[in-house]
Design a protein around this motif. Structure first.
Motif, PDB file in Angstrom:
ATOM      1  N   VAL A  15      19.592  22.812  50.136  1.00 36.62           N
ATOM      2  CA  VAL A  15      19.612  23.951  51.063  1.00 36.62           C
ATOM      3  C   VAL A  15      19.944  25.229  50.298  1.00 36.62           C
ATOM      4  CG1 VAL A  15      20.370  24.693  53.356  1.00 36.62           C
ATOM      5  CG2 VAL A  15      20.470  22.276  52.754  1.00 36.62           C
ATOM      6  N   PHE A  16      19.063  25.586  49.390  1.00 36.74           N
ATOM      7  CA  PHE A  16      19.202  26.821  48.614  1.00 36.74           C
ATOM      8  C   PHE A  16      17.843  27.149  48.030  1.00 36.74           C
ATOM      9  CE2 PHE A  16      20.327  23.192  45.960  1.00 36.74           C
ATOM     10  CZ  PHE A  16      19.527  23.372  44.840  1.00 36.74           C
ATOM     11  N   GLY A  17      17.719  28.344  47.508  1.00 39.64           N
ATOM     12  CA  GLY A  17      16.448  28.778  46.952  1.00 39.64           C
ATOM     13  C   GLY A  17      16.409  28.645  45.440  1.00 39.64           C
ATOM     14  N   PRO A  18      15.252  28.960  44.856  1.00 40.37           N
ATOM     15  CA  PRO A  18      15.078  28.810  43.417  1.00 40.37           C
ATOM     16  C   PRO A  18      15.875  29.794  42.574  1.00 40.37           C
ATOM     17  CG  PRO A  18      13.154  29.846  44.407  1.00 40.37           C
ATOM     18  CD  PRO A  18      14.025  29.393  45.535  1.00 40.37           C
ATOM     19  N   GLY A  19      16.574  30.722  43.221  1.00 44.33           N
ATOM     20  CA  GLY A  19      17.407  31.655  42.477  1.00 44.33           C
ATOM     21  C   GLY A  19      18.769  31.094  42.104  1.00 44.33           C
ATOM     22  N   ALA A  20      19.095  29.909  42.601  1.00 46.44           N
ATOM     23  CA  ALA A  20      20.395  29.296  42.295  1.00 46.44           C
ATOM     24  C   ALA A  20      20.510  29.003  40.803  1.00 46.44           C
ATOM     25  CB  ALA A  20      20.562  28.009  43.099  1.00 46.44           C
ATOM     26  N   LYS A  21      21.683  29.284  40.246  1.00 42.86           N
ATOM     27  CA  LYS A  21      21.887  29.103  38.805  1.00 42.86           C
ATOM     28  C   LYS A  21      22.105  27.646  38.423  1.00 42.86           C
ATOM     29  CE  LYS A  21      21.649  33.535  38.120  1.00 42.86           C
ATOM     30  NZ  LYS A  21      20.412  34.111  37.533  1.00 42.86           N
ATOM     31  N   SER A  22      22.710  26.876  39.331  1.00 49.91           N
ATOM     32  CA  SER A  22      23.002  25.471  39.050  1.00 49.91           C
ATOM     33  C   SER A  22      23.242  24.759  40.374  1.00 49.91           C
ATOM     34  CB  SER A  22      24.238  25.348  38.154  1.00 49.91           C
ATOM     35  OG  SER A  22      25.409  25.733  38.869  1.00 49.91           O
ATOM     36  N   THR A  23      23.625  23.488  40.299  1.00 48.82           N
ATOM     37  CA  THR A  23      23.961  22.743  41.518  1.00 48.82           C
ATOM     38  C   THR A  23      25.377  23.052  42.008  1.00 48.82           C
ATOM     39  OG1 THR A  23      24.727  20.888  40.169  1.00 48.82           O
ATOM     40  CG2 THR A  23      22.444  20.817  40.919  1.00 48.82           C
ATOM     41  N   SER A  24      26.174  23.714  41.217  1.00 46.83           N
ATOM     42  CA  SER A  24      27.568  23.981  41.564  1.00 46.83           C
ATOM     43  C   SER A  24      27.675  24.789  42.856  1.00 46.83           C
ATOM     44  CB  SER A  24      28.257  24.739  40.426  1.00 46.83           C
ATOM     45  OG  SER A  24      29.607  24.981  40.737  1.00 46.83           O
ATOM     46  N   ASN A  25      28.449  24.258  43.819  1.00 39.61           N
ATOM     47  CA  ASN A  25      28.686  24.889  45.120  1.00 39.61           C
ATOM     48  C   ASN A  25      27.432  25.012  45.985  1.00 39.61           C
ATOM     49  OD1 ASN A  25      31.519  25.329  44.874  1.00 39.61           O
ATOM     50  ND2 ASN A  25      31.109  27.059  43.521  1.00 39.61           N
ATOM     51  N   GLN A  26      26.360  24.312  45.630  1.00 42.19           N
ATOM     52  CA  GLN A  26      25.151  24.316  46.445  1.00 42.19           C
ATOM     53  C   GLN A  26      25.183  23.139  47.421  1.00 42.19           C
ATOM     54  OE1 GLN A  26      23.262  26.836  46.392  1.00 42.19           O
ATOM     55  NE2 GLN A  26      23.937  27.774  44.475  1.00 42.19           N
ATOM     56  N   ASN A  27      24.551  23.331  48.570  1.00 36.49           N
ATOM     57  CA  ASN A  27      24.537  22.300  49.606  1.00 36.49           C
ATOM     58  C   ASN A  27      23.284  21.432  49.511  1.00 36.49           C
ATOM     59  OD1 ASN A  27      26.939  23.328  50.662  1.00 36.49           O
ATOM     60  ND2 ASN A  27      25.865  24.689  52.073  1.00 36.49           N
ATOM     61  N   PHE A  28      23.475  20.129  49.587  1.00 34.76           N
ATOM     62  CA  PHE A  28      22.384  19.165  49.635  1.00 34.76           C
ATOM     63  C   PHE A  28      22.563  18.283  50.866  1.00 34.76           C
ATOM     64  CE2 PHE A  28      22.272  20.293  45.207  1.00 34.76           C
ATOM     65  CZ  PHE A  28      20.979  20.038  44.756  1.00 34.76           C
TER      66      PHE A  28
END
Length: 257
Positions: free
Chosen positions: A108-121
């Motif tokens: 649940v994030f876009g391609p601008g995310a730097k890494s998986t850290s703090n991203q929602n899956f």
């Protein structure tokens, strides 16, 4: 070779994996392969080489891609889809794949995310075998700082009608509203935190693929009810402003808080 496919390629290369990418547009595919430094192939060629297959395509193209690669899936392969909808893609995979282990997922994030850290899956297993794979995937992602939720595909889609559908809708309508003002771009220079947040939301949505976002708006299961509720509430608040109902506005805002 799309934006999210390239994001996963970059991530997996950093993890020391070997990656091959495919795509519908040959020119775009070759350019992406050159930029990322990875081999390119047709869908079938890529699947034949792979231990894990990640399907990262628009919802409208999902079934045709699945049908095309289904005869070449092997028993030991893992197939993961990363579409923003889950119920229909998971059902399509179950219908066409009679081999391999599959799992519906949604980063649940876009391609601008730097890494998986703090991203929602979100992971959406539907049987015991998929639940085991979801547990392994969850451990992998959480070790890399991600936030992982597990739910049914249907529950996911109902939530995404609000999480994505309403948020996208508000951003698009807000953009359309701003265009009604001649110097709307100058407003960003003098706007405070709230306006800058709105502007950032607008930019993040408007910069994405219009066809994909149109497909999502038409596909979320209860998006019509969500957006009708939003419009109904908009009218209630606008009527209070129009009628100068200062006390009613403050009372309702205090109730919300």
């Amino acid at each position: 070779s799309g934006k999210m496919g390239q994001w996963f390629t970059h991530h997996l290369l950093q993890e020391g994996m070997q990656v091959v990418i495919s795509g519908r547009n040959k020119e775009k595919l070759l350019a992406a392969g050159k930029q990322l430094g990875v081999p390119t192939a047709t869908n079938i060629e890529a699947v034949k080489q792979a231990d894990v297959v990640i399907i990262s395509v628009p919802p409208d193209n999902f079934e045709s891609v699945v049908k095309g690669i289904a005869p070449y899936i092997r028993e030991e392969q893992i197939i993961v889809d990363v579409t923003s909808l889950k119920a229909n893609p998971v059902e399509i995979m179950h219908r066409h794949f009679n081999k391999g282990r599959m799992l519906g997922t949604h980063p649940v994030f876009g391609p601008g995310a730097k890494s998986t850290s703090n991203q929602n899956f979100v992971l959406t297993p539907t049987n015991e075998q998929e639940a085991i794979l979801a547990g392994q995937t969850r451990q992998y992602l959480e070790e890399r700082g991600a936030n992982v939720s597990i739910m049914t595909p249907q529950e996911h889609d109902r939530m995404m009608s609000v999480v994505l559908g309403l948020a996208h809708f508000i951003a698009i309508v807000s953009a359309d509203t701003l265009l009604g003002f001649e110097k709307f771009q100058d407003m960003k220079k003098i706007g405070g935190t709230t306006f800058k947040l709105l502007y950032t939301l607008i930019e993040s949505v408007i910069s994405e693929d219009p066809e994909l976002y149109a497909s999502l708006q038409m596909s979320f299961p209860n998006i019509k009810e969500v957006e009708e509720l939003f419009q109904s509430n908009t009218k209630i608040w606008a009527d209070m402003v129009r009628n100068g109902d200062r006390q009613g506005f403050a009372r309702k805002m205090n109730a919300l808080r």
